[in-house]
Write a protein that holds these residues in place. Structure first.
Motif, mmCIF file in Angstrom:
data_model
loop_
_atom_site.group_PDB
_atom_site.id
_atom_site.type_symbol
_atom_site.label_atom_id
_atom_site.label_comp_id
_atom_site.label_asym_id
_atom_site.label_seq_id
_atom_site.Cartn_x
_atom_site.Cartn_y
_atom_site.Cartn_z
ATOM 1 N N GLY A 151 0.810 -1.220 0.000
ATOM 2 C CA GLY A 151 0.000 0.000 0.000
ATOM 3 C C GLY A 151 0.837 1.262 0.000
ATOM 4 N N LYS A 152 0.166 2.382 0.097
ATOM 5 C CA LYS A 152 0.823 3.680 0.022
ATOM 6 C C LYS A 152 1.632 3.959 1.286
ATOM 7 N N ILE A 153 2.802 4.575 1.093
ATOM 8 C CA ILE A 153 3.647 5.020 2.203
ATOM 9 C C ILE A 153 3.372 6.502 2.453
ATOM 10 N N TYR A 154 3.168 6.848 3.728
ATOM 11 C CA TYR A 154 2.802 8.224 4.063
ATOM 12 C C TYR A 154 3.958 9.038 4.647
ATOM 13 N N GLY A 155 5.140 8.436 4.744
ATOM 14 C CA GLY A 155 6.288 9.173 5.259
ATOM 15 C C GLY A 155 6.246 9.392 6.759
ATOM 16 N N GLN A 156 5.549 8.542 7.499
ATOM 17 C CA GLN A 156 5.480 8.635 8.960
ATOM 18 C C GLN A 156 6.143 7.413 9.580
ATOM 19 N N LEU A 157 6.845 7.626 10.681
ATOM 20 C CA LEU A 157 7.574 6.539 11.316
ATOM 21 C C LEU A 157 7.821 6.886 12.783
ATOM 22 N N TRP A 158 7.525 5.926 13.662
ATOM 23 C CA TRP A 158 7.800 6.080 15.091
ATOM 24 C C TRP A 158 8.544 4.845 15.574
ATOM 25 N N SER A 159 9.312 4.998 16.656
ATOM 26 C CA SER A 159 10.064 3.882 17.212
ATOM 27 C C SER A 159 9.975 3.905 18.728
ATOM 28 N N TYR A 160 9.567 2.759 19.307
ATOM 29 C CA TYR A 160 9.522 2.592 20.752
ATOM 30 C C TYR A 160 9.900 1.158 21.108
#
Length: 736
Positions: free
Chosen positions: A313-322
């Motif tokens: 699917g489409k990539i929205y350019g958002q990324l989080w890391s925990y």
């Protein structure tokens, strides 16, 4: 090397009118590493338990109201804090049901973001650039908020750190094409303003990432041309800057140049994972053309791509890391991808660290010091010829063939010549030093094999896989090509050595393996250890006594007839018992499940499927493509494995590649979940389902028994280790 593992779907994405936005405003950590707070772009805040992919609570503002910044968790008060309509602070607890009845406070200026750090008080960043501690702001919500930013200057990104009992708020702004960075320290309050160097006209940073290390804030920022820059900002307190003073220039260094393909990057993001690794989303994979639907981990010390995963699917350019997990919205889902970044070294970056147990132990190599090297240079030995000298003489005697020449050769040369040249190239050079080239060679061989049905180099592809420099994301068509050409040995190698085989490909392999005739499978040469395991398993006697994992080898203990114990105590009772045991043993040999329902080599291939990593969420839809007869045959084989494992505790021989009992039971449950309705309606599966039901029941029974001794084991674990008292000692252990 860094690795991306199979992930799971945390939740679906809402339908957003703006197709370029995922609909997720932010993700924040809650009370521990297994709980996160997800805020959508409209009206809802949801608390999730990550390990269960389960929502634990959800709160929504009224129709017509909008949440304008992500909700955060205040670890000091065990409350959630969010902002609606830019100026209304909302604070509530987990047990609260309606947000309208929770605490609200309206402030005098628009809020950009509320930040919170574990163990610290939340801070509020206003759109004017002013910063307030939450308690200080709530004591007087309508207090005056100063204008820190100039006109037409807007905040684009912000982050918050807490170190040495001090708050640090860092944020970037944009004004007429110029970009600035602000560092606000609290208690004491100081503000520092920096100017970012200009990139080409019209290029603005796509994303920022900041980490706090050794009293410095490390800032990474990605530009549309693929340049990733790094800047270090000192976190030491400085005098407050004069508002009229010019911004200080912020030095930067080029950390990494990412491939962008044709044109510029659009929706992309970079995230620092540690000092040597970054995660990147929305950037093309070097070996997969111009597509940008990838999540990758790069080693910045050695400029190498270490892990890659294609996102549907489409990539929205958002990324989080925990807590070792990456959260990425793509398509219509928010996925959680576990990752690992071992300590960075040149050997691991190039794939030269060998796994324990994969090769025979060798004598430790001598590592000379620099003084020794210098002395050898001054007084060279005439009797000892170094490896380097041998290699240089060898290279002088025969012209070296470059990788580019071999790649060109693969496109047109006959299979025999291609095989000879590729194997020669691998033998002359250290394969691990050629890690990028191995992916190119494999991709080129696969591309020609797909285009030309008469071309196929099985041994060469197997040799490339054996280098352990390949994975499915580097050469995604390799495993499917092996299935198409019925190269089951190569399929086995890929399943063993590829850590990132997608569930759809795993199911394709399962469907092919279970459909191949036993005679055809027996003609294939497979990996010796896995074959040895099955030979040992089949050769074991079926009537061995004993019980393991709560299951009796005298099939279904609760259904078998009771044998009289000879209560009279005479010799005749013992003889009757022996006859009964012999009769039970003979019946056991004839019971269903005691004979392997598939051929030896087919069983070896099915064992590889059982040992392949997967995610239940993604695997179940593909399992439904199996026919009922394929499912029944596979379940019969799993029944056979379970019975063998239950009868003998030495079945799973150490050192031989074999599936574990939990893996067998997991696959039984998966198949039943995917085909339960069909199996219930199929007459020939009735007995099989009854048997499997008893398997599961026996597992529940043994876990129940283990639960009864859990407290005793915990008490033993808490006991302190006694000092050595000599040759022996007598102790009294009181459990209760």
């Amino acid at each position: 090397m860094a690795a991306l593992y199979e992930g799971c779907t945390l939740c679906g994405l809402i339908n957003c009118p703006n197709v370029t936005h995922s609909g997720i405003q932010g993700i924040e950590l809650e009370k521990d590493r297994d709980h996160v707070v997800v805020t959508d772009s409209t009206r809802s805040v949801t608390l999730f338990k990550v390990s269960d992919q389960k929502p634990l609570g959800s709160w929504t503002v009224k129709q017509g109201q909008t949440l304008t910044c992500p909700a955060v968790y205040n670890s000091q008060t065990k409350e959630y804090v969010a902002v609606s309509d830019n100026k209304v602070l909302r604070i509530w607890k987990e047990e609260d049901i309606l947000l309208d009845k929770a605490f609200k406070a309206t402030v005098s200026s628009d809020i950009w973001r509320v930040h919170s750090a574990p163990g610290g008080e939340p801070v509020v960043l206003f759109q004017t650039g002013a910063v307030r501690l939450l308690d200080s702001l709530l004591s007087a919500p309508q207090q005056h908020v100063e204008e820190v930013l100039a006109r037409e200057e807007a905040i684009r990104w912000s982050a918050h750190f807490m170190a040495e009992a001090q708050h640090f708020v860092i944020f970037s702004t944009e004004q007429r094409g110029d970009h600035f960075l602000y560092l606000q320290r609290l208690n004491p309050n100081t503000l520092q303003r920096y100017r970012l160097e200009r990139e080409e006209p019209g290029l603005s940073p796509l994303s920022f990432s900041a980490t706090y290390t050794d009293k410095h804030i490390r800032l990474l920022y990605l530009y549309p041309d693929g340049q990733v820059y790094q800047s270090l900002v000192s976190a030491r307190g400085q005098a407050a800057e004069d508002p009229g003073a010019p911004a200080l220039p912020l030095p930067r260094s080029l950390l990494l140049k990412l491939p962008v393909g044709e044109g510029l990057l659009g929706e992309a993001s970079v995230l620092a994972l540690d000092e040597a690794h970054i995660a990147v989303v929305g950037v093309p994979h070097p070996s997969a053309g111009a597509g940008t639907d990838f999540l990758c981990i790069w080693n910045t010390n050695f400029q190498t791509l270490q892990a890659g995963k294609e996102m549907a699917g489409k990539i929205y350019g958002q990324l989080w890391s925990y807590s070792g997990k990456l959260f990425i919205p793509h398509g219509k889902a928010l996925s959680v991808i576990p990752y690992e970044c071992p300590k960075s070294s040149l050997a691991s970056a190039l794939g030269k660290l060998k796994q324990a147990g994969t090769e025979e132990s060798k004598a430790p190599a001598c590592v000379p010091s620099w003084n020794t090297v210098l002395q050898e240079k001054i007084q060279p030995s005439r009797t000892v010829e170094t490896r380097k000298a041998k290699m240089s003489r060898k290279s002088q005697s025969a012209p070296a063939v470059t990788v580019d020449q071999v790649l060109e050769l693969i496109k047109t040369a006959p299979a025999e010549e291609v095989q000879r040249e590729v194997e020669g190239l691998l033998s002359k050079a250290d394969t691990q030093d050629m890690q990028p080239s191995v992916g190119q060679l494999a991709s080129c061989l696969v591309s020609r094999s797909l285009a030309d049905p008469t071309f196929y180099t099985a041994s060469t592809l197997a040799q490339l896989v054996h280098t352990q420099c390949l994975c499915h994301s580097v050469c995604p068509d390799l495993l499917l090509l092996a299935l198409e050409r019925k190269d089951y040995f190569l399929c086995q190698l890929c399943l063993q050595l590829f850590p990132d085989v997608p569930e759809a490909v795993t199911c394709a392999c399962l469907k092919t393996f279970i459909s191949v005739p036993d005679g055809d499978a027996e003609m294939v040469s497979l990996e010796p250890d896995s074959v040895s395991f099955m030979e040992t398993l089949v050769a074991r006697g079926c009537g061995q006594a004993g019980m393991q994992n709560g299951f009796s080898p005298a099939l279904f203990e609760e259904d078998s007839s009771d044998v009289p114990s000879g209560g009279g105590g005479g010799g005749g009772g013992g003889g009757d018992t022996s006859k009964a045991r012999a009769r039970d043993q003979e019946e056991t040999l004839n019971q269903p499940g005691q004979t392997c329902p598939v051929g030896l080599h087919k069983a070896v291939l099915l064992n590889e499927i059982l040992q392949t990593a997967y995610s239940d969420t993604y695997l179940l839809p593909h399992l439904k493509d199996l026919s009922s007869q394929q499912v029944i045959l596979f379940l019969q084989y799993l029944q056979y494995l379970y019975l063998k494992y239950s009868q003998d505790d030495s079945t799973q021989t150490h050192g031989l590649r074999s599936p574990t009992l939990p893996q067998v039971m997991d696959w039984v449950c998966l198949l039943l979940d995917a085909h339960f309705t069909v199996l219930v309606m199929t007459p020939e599966s009735k007995g099989l389902l009854l048997n499997l039901h008893k398997f599961v029941k026996s597992q529940v029974k043994i876990f129940s028994e283990l639960g009864k001794i859990e407290s005793s084991l915990q008490e033993l674990r808490k006991m302190k280790v006694k000092k050595d008292v000599g040759q022996y000692s007598i102790e009294v252990i009181e459990l209760f």
